[in-house]
Design a protein around this motif. Structure first.
Motif, mmCIF file in Angstrom:
data_model
loop_
_atom_site.group_PDB
_atom_site.id
_atom_site.type_symbol
_atom_site.label_atom_id
_atom_site.label_comp_id
_atom_site.label_asym_id
_atom_site.label_seq_id
_atom_site.Cartn_x
_atom_site.Cartn_y
_atom_site.Cartn_z
ATOM 1 N N ILE A 339 11.637 6.318 50.106
ATOM 2 C CA ILE A 339 12.094 7.189 49.017
ATOM 3 C C ILE A 339 10.943 8.104 48.616
ATOM 4 C CG2 ILE A 339 12.942 7.285 46.649
ATOM 5 C CD1 ILE A 339 14.123 4.508 47.040
ATOM 6 N N LEU A 352 21.446 6.792 46.477
ATOM 7 C CA LEU A 352 21.070 6.663 47.889
ATOM 8 C C LEU A 352 21.815 5.506 48.543
ATOM 9 C CD1 LEU A 352 17.202 7.096 47.530
ATOM 10 C CD2 LEU A 352 18.922 8.860 47.885
ATOM 11 N N VAL A 357 17.501 3.143 54.096
ATOM 12 C CA VAL A 357 16.234 3.450 53.440
ATOM 13 C C VAL A 357 15.425 2.171 53.267
ATOM 14 C CG1 VAL A 357 15.173 4.426 51.378
ATOM 15 C CG2 VAL A 357 17.291 5.411 52.277
ATOM 16 N N VAL A 376 20.589 2.426 44.509
ATOM 17 C CA VAL A 376 19.938 2.361 45.825
ATOM 18 C C VAL A 376 20.456 1.145 46.588
ATOM 19 C CG1 VAL A 376 17.851 3.587 45.121
ATOM 20 C CG2 VAL A 376 17.986 1.099 44.804
#
Length: 482
Positions: A339, A352, A357, A376
Motif C-alpha cells: 500500500i 482495496l 496486496v 483492506v
C-alpha cells in the motif's frame, strides 16, 4: 391641470401594458400547434392538471382602473404563453415545454405537431409513460433545441442519429429507458456540455469520432449499458471533462499510458467492466490542476472508481500525484504489491478489498485524517493495525478481515464506529477496552484467537443481544457466538 396629468398617466400606463401584452402574446400558429400536440397525448388528470387547463377559448386580458391607475387581469386560457409548462420569447414563439412527471402517455409520431414548434429551445418529457414508443427521427427540425430530457419515460429502440445534428444542443438526457443499438456520433454538437445515456441497453463500441472536438463537454455518463470494446483514450483528455462514468458495461482490454498536459477530470468510474493490465499512471495525473467543477461547485475533491475489473500489477506510486483524493475504490481486482503510504491521506473512502496486496498498513494516518470507510479485507496484509488509525475520528466502517494481521483488539478506533470486521486473522488477547462504541451496529471478530467475554468491550448497542445468548457472549478460539 390635474385632470390632464391623470389622463396622460392613464395613456402612458395603457401604452406600456399594451406593449407588454403584444410583445408576450402567443402567436396563433403556436397555439394551434400546442393544441394539436395535446390531442396526440393521453394524460392522467388525477396526476396533473396542466394539459387539462389548456384551452383554445378565452380573452387575453381585462383592464380596470383604480384611482386612475390601470390594472390588468389575465385570462390564462387565452394566451398560450401563460399556460402552465409553456415559455415564450418576446415575439410570442414557444421556446420551452416542461412537463416532467405529468402522467403523459401515447406516442410522438414523425409528423407530430411538436416538430412545428421550430423555436423550441428546451423540451422536458421525463418521468412519463411512452412505453413501446421509439424516439422519433425528426428532432433535427428543431434547430434551436438546447436541452432535451426524455429520461425515465419508457422509450425503446435506437437513439436517432439525427440527434447528432442538433448544433445548439447543450444537454441531452436519455437515461433509464429501454434504448438499444449503438451510440450515434455527436461530434457536430459543438455546444454539448452534458450527455447522460445511462441505464439503457446500448451496445457496440466507442470510437474517437463519438465525442471528437467537443471542447465544452463536462459530463459523460454511459454507465449500466452493454457497451464493449476498448475505451478511447481521448475521452480522458477532453478539455472540459469533469465527470466520466462508464461503469457496468463490457469494456475490455488494457488502458495504455498516454501523455497528459492538463485535465479537469475529477470523477472517474470504470467499475464493473473487464479492463485488464496495470493501472495507467496517467489516471492520477489527470487532476493536477483542478478548476471549479460545473456539476458540483462545492466539491473540490477527486473520485476514482475502478472496482470489479481485471487490473493487475502494483498500485502505482503516481497515485500520490492526485491532489485532494476523496474516494479511491480499487476493490476486486488482481492488484499486488504494498500500500503506497500516501493512500492513508484519502479523505473519505479507501477500498482495496479483494486483491493480492501484501505488506503492512502504513502507520501514517495524520491528525487531520477524515477517512470514513477503510476496507483492506481479503488481501495478504500482515503486522498490526497502526495506532495512527485512531486519528481518524470520522471513521464509520473498518474492514480488515481475511488477512494475516497479528494484534490485540484495536481499542484506539473512533467512538463513532458503526461497522468493525476483524474476522479470519490472528488477533488475540482479552476483549477489554476502557472506552465503548455506542453506535456500533456490526461486529465480526470470528475466526481469531480472542479470549474473555464480549460484554467487557462495553458495546452498549450489542449488550442486549449478548445477555440473551445461552453462552453469555463467551468466545472460543474460532468463533463469536451470541
Amino acid at each position: 391641470m390635474a385632470m390632464a396629468v391623470s389622463s396622460l398617466l392613464r395613456l402612458f400606463f395603457f401604452f406600456v401594458f399594451f406593449i407588454i401584452f403584444v410583445d408576450g402574446q402567443c402567436l396563433d400558429d403556436q397555439k394551434k400547434f400546442l393544441l394539436e400536440l395535446r390531442s396526440e397525448f393521453k394524460f392522467n388528470s388525477s396526476i396533473s392538471q396542466i394539459l387539462v387547463n389548456w384551452n383554445e377559448t378565452g380573452g387575453c386580458c381585462e383592464f380596470k382602473f383604480n384611482n386612475s391607475i390601470p390594472t390588468m387581469n389575465w385570462n390564462e386560457t387565452g394566451d398560450c404563453c401563460k399556460w402552465s409548462g409553456i415559455e415564450c420569447d418576446g415575439s410570442g414563439h414557444v421556446i420551452s415545454l416542461i412537463f416532467p412527471s405529468h402522467g403523459m402517455s401515447g406516442r410522438i409520431g414523425e409528423s407530430s405537431a411538436l416538430f412545428r414548434l421550430t423555436y423550441l429551445s428546451s423540451l422536458d418529457l421525463s418521468d412519463n409513460d411512452f412505453t413501446t414508443t421509439e424516439i422519433p427521427n425528426q428532432f433535427h427540425r428543431l434547430p434551436n433545441l438546447a436541452s432535451l430530457d426524455l429520461s425515465s419515460s419508457g422509450f425503446m429502440g435506437a437513439i436517432p442519429s439525427t440527434l447528432g445534428n442538433l448544433t445548439e444542443l447543450v444537454e441531452l438526457h436519455l437515461s433509464s429507458n429501454f434504448l438499444t443499438g449503438p451510440i450515434p456520433s455527436f461530434h457536430y454538437c459543438k455546444n454539448l456540455e452534458w450527455i447522460d445515456l445511462s441505464h439503457n441497453n446500448l451496445m457496440g463500441s466507442l470510437s474517437h469520432l463519438h465525442f471528437q472536438g467537443l471542447t465544452n463537454l463536462s459530463l459523460i455518463d454511459l454507465s449500466h449499458n452493454s457497451l464493449n470494446g476498448t475505451i478511447p483514450h481521448h475521452l480522458f483528455v477532453l478539455p472540459s471533462i469533469n465527470y466520466l462514468h462508464l461503469s457496468k458495461n463490457q469494456f475490455i482490454g488494457q488502458i495504455k499510458d498516454i501523455s497528459i498536459v492538463d485535465s479537469n477530470l475529477f470523477r472517474l468510474d470504470l467499475s464493473g467492466n473487464r479492463i485488464g493490465g496495470p493501472i495507467p499512471n496517467f489516471f492520477f495525473q489527470l487532476h493536477q490542476r483542478l478548476k471549479m467543477p460545473l456539476i458540483t461547485p462545492n466539491f473540490s475533491d477527486s473520485i476514482f472508481l475502478l472496482t470489479n475489473n481485471r487490473l493487475t500489477g502494483v498500485i502505482p506510486s503516481s497515485i500520490c500525484i492526485a491532489s485532494s483524493l476523496s474516494v479511491l475504490d480499487l476493490s476486486f481486482n488482481n492488484l499486488s504489491g504494498s500500500i503506497p503510504p500516501c493512500l492513508v491521506n484519502t479523505r473519505q473512502v479507501l477500498n482495496l478489498r479483494g486483491n493480492k496486496v501484501s505488506g503492512v498498513i502504513p502507520d501514517q494516518f495524520s491528525s487531520e485524517c477524515s477517512l470514513q470507510t477503510f476496507d483492506v479485507s481479503n488481501n495478504s496484509l500482515v503486522g498490526e493495525v497502526p495506532m495512527s488509525l485512531g486519528n481518524c475520528k470520522n471513521l464509520l466502517v473498518m474492514n480488515v478481515g481475511n488477512n494475516n494481521f497479528k494484534d490485540t483488539f484495536p481499542c484506539m478506533l473512533s467512538l463513532g464506529l458503526r461497522i468493525l470486521v476483524l474476522r479470519s486473522n490472528r488477533f488475540y488477547g482479552d476483549l477489554r477496552c476502557r472506552k465503548g462504541w455506542p453506535n456500533l451496529q456490526i461486529l465480526d471478530i470470528s475466526s481469531n484467537n480472542f479470549s474473555g467475554r464480549l460484554n467487557l468491550l462495553n458495546i452498549s448497542s450489542l449488550r442486549g443481544m449478548v445477555l440473551q445468548s445461552p453462552t453469555q457472549g463467551r468466545l472460543n478460539r474460532s468463533t463469536l457466538t451470541f
